[in-house]
Design a protein around this motif. Structure first.
Motif, PDB file in Angstrom:
ATOM      1  N   SER A 110      13.694  84.295  43.173  1.00 23.45           N
ATOM      2  CA  SER A 110      12.102  84.211  43.322  1.00 23.45           C
ATOM      3  C   SER A 110      11.894  82.805  43.104  1.00 23.45           C
ATOM      4  N   HIS A 111      12.472  81.902  42.821  1.00 25.35           N
ATOM      5  CA  HIS A 111      12.708  80.667  42.745  1.00 25.35           C
ATOM      6  C   HIS A 111      13.253  79.800  43.931  1.00 25.35           C
ATOM      7  N   PRO A 112      12.829  80.074  45.383  1.00 24.12           N
ATOM      8  CA  PRO A 112      13.625  79.370  46.276  1.00 24.12           C
ATOM      9  C   PRO A 112      13.353  77.807  46.327  1.00 24.12           C
ATOM     10  N   GLU A 113      12.471  77.202  45.425  1.00 21.13           N
ATOM     11  CA  GLU A 113      12.420  75.785  45.658  1.00 21.13           C
ATOM     12  C   GLU A 113      13.498  75.107  44.619  1.00 21.13           C
ATOM     13  N   ILE A 114      13.916  75.872  43.529  1.00 22.74           N
ATOM     14  CA  ILE A 114      14.875  75.205  42.657  1.00 22.74           C
ATOM     15  C   ILE A 114      16.359  75.572  43.455  1.00 22.74           C
ATOM     16  N   LYS A 135      16.857  75.593  46.603  1.00 24.90           N
ATOM     17  CA  LYS A 135      16.927  74.504  47.780  1.00 24.90           C
ATOM     18  C   LYS A 135      17.047  73.097  47.140  1.00 24.90           C
ATOM     19  N   GLU A 136      16.806  72.705  45.804  1.00 25.07           N
ATOM     20  CA  GLU A 136      17.131  71.549  45.118  1.00 25.07           C
ATOM     21  C   GLU A 136      18.526  71.471  44.846  1.00 25.07           C
ATOM     22  N   THR A 137      19.220  72.597  44.539  1.00 28.76           N
ATOM     23  CA  THR A 137      20.538  72.782  44.429  1.00 28.76           C
ATOM     24  C   THR A 137      21.399  72.957  45.712  1.00 28.76           C
ATOM     25  N   SER A 138      20.645  72.893  46.576  1.00 30.16           N
ATOM     26  CA  SER A 138      21.368  73.001  47.961  1.00 30.16           C
ATOM     27  C   SER A 138      21.845  74.415  48.509  1.00 30.16           C
ATOM     28  N   SER A 178      20.467  78.668  49.250  1.00 27.86           N
ATOM     29  CA  SER A 178      19.312  79.143  50.129  1.00 27.86           C
ATOM     30  C   SER A 178      19.103  80.472  49.266  1.00 27.86           C
ATOM     31  N   GLU A 211      14.888  87.137  51.761  1.00 24.14           N
ATOM     32  CA  GLU A 211      14.176  86.465  52.596  1.00 24.14           C
ATOM     33  C   GLU A 211      13.478  87.461  53.455  1.00 24.14           C
TER      34      GLU A 211
END
Length: 271
Positions: free
Chosen positions: A227-231, A233-236, A238, A244
């Protein structure tokens, strides 16, 4: 009971920055845990520290309440089996049969009982028809199955899969994922730790640790972590396809609370 407890763990390879930087976490007995992160994040280093293959700089590691130190290392290694990225590194015998038997010899199983147990573990991993084959002549997925059978023969309480599916094709990865799921179903007390960057594999686990640059940046069950896709993505990393897709259905007002697997999704869409 906790299978593993890690407190304020620090390790470096001699450079200025720490490969593992003050990590703390607990893994409960009988859980299936995935440790995910990009290449170089410290995942495999952490696995080697837990098994005593590397020596920590500071901090504490306990395995079933046994402190990892020189006095306890042999007892701890009896409790942990590890399946490496390249199964060829684990083979020590000329045939599949002999390789599985090696784990039984370590347990000092009698020669009369050994053939029956070799067949038992070969059957568990779907390799009963390959006992007389040379491991070098097997496919990647079959080699990993033999490596897993060898580990199972040692009857560990914890099995660590260190990037065990990363060298396999999609079919081989699916086979090993299914095998891990079956192992867990048949032995609920077995603790499984999967070191991986395969998000789809991590989605199958009970609990997930996300590591980046030697630190835990996120942990929890799959619902919490993904539920934290932004975190991620920051660690490369998905979000898994299934998660999704479910999120997109929810945004359209379609309830999908009971969908846990791809098969569930297929059945739901067909209905």
């Amino acid at each position: 009971m906790n299978a593993i407890e890690v407190k304020n763990l620090i390790f470096n390879y001699g450079g200025t920055s720490n490969a593992i930087n003050n990590i703390s976490f607990e893994i409960k007995k009988g859980t299936y845990v995935s440790i995910i992160g990009p290449n170089g994040s410290g995942k495999s280093t952490l696995a080697k520290l837990i098994t005593g293959l590397l020596n920590k700089k500071s901090g504490e590691i306990k395995v079933f309440d046994l402190l990892l130190n020189k006095e306890n290392i042999c007892e701890i290694r009896k409790k942990i089996g590890i399946v490496f990225q390249n199964p060829d590194n684990q083979f020590i015998s000329a045939t599949v049969e002999d390789d599985i038997a090696f784990g039984l010899e370590n347990r000092q199983i009698s020669s009369q009982e050994m053939p029956k147990l070799v067949k038992k573990y070969a059957e568990e991993v779907g390799m009963i028809d390959y006992l007389k084959k040379e491991p070098s002549n097997l496919s990647g997925g079959q080699k990993q199955r033999v490596a897993i059978a060898g580990v199972l023969a040692m009857q560990p309480n914890i099995i660590i899969f260190d990037e065990a599916t990363s060298m396999l094709d999609p079919k081989g990865r699916r086979e090993i994922r299914d095998l891990i799921a079956n192992m867990k179903k048949e032995n609920p007390d077995l603790t499984i730790i999967s070191i991986t960057h395969d998000i789809e594999e991590a989605y199958l686990s009970d609990y997930i640790l996300v590591i980046s640059k030697g630190k835990i940046v996120l942990q929890g069950d799959k619902k919490e972590v993904f539920s934290h896709p932004e975190i991620l993505k920051e660690t490369s990393l998905s979000v898994p396809f299934l998660q999704e897709f479910k999120d997109k259905l929810k945004r359209r007002g379609i309830g999908v609370s009971n969908i846990e697997t791809i098969d569930d999704l297929v059945n739901f869409l067909c209905q």
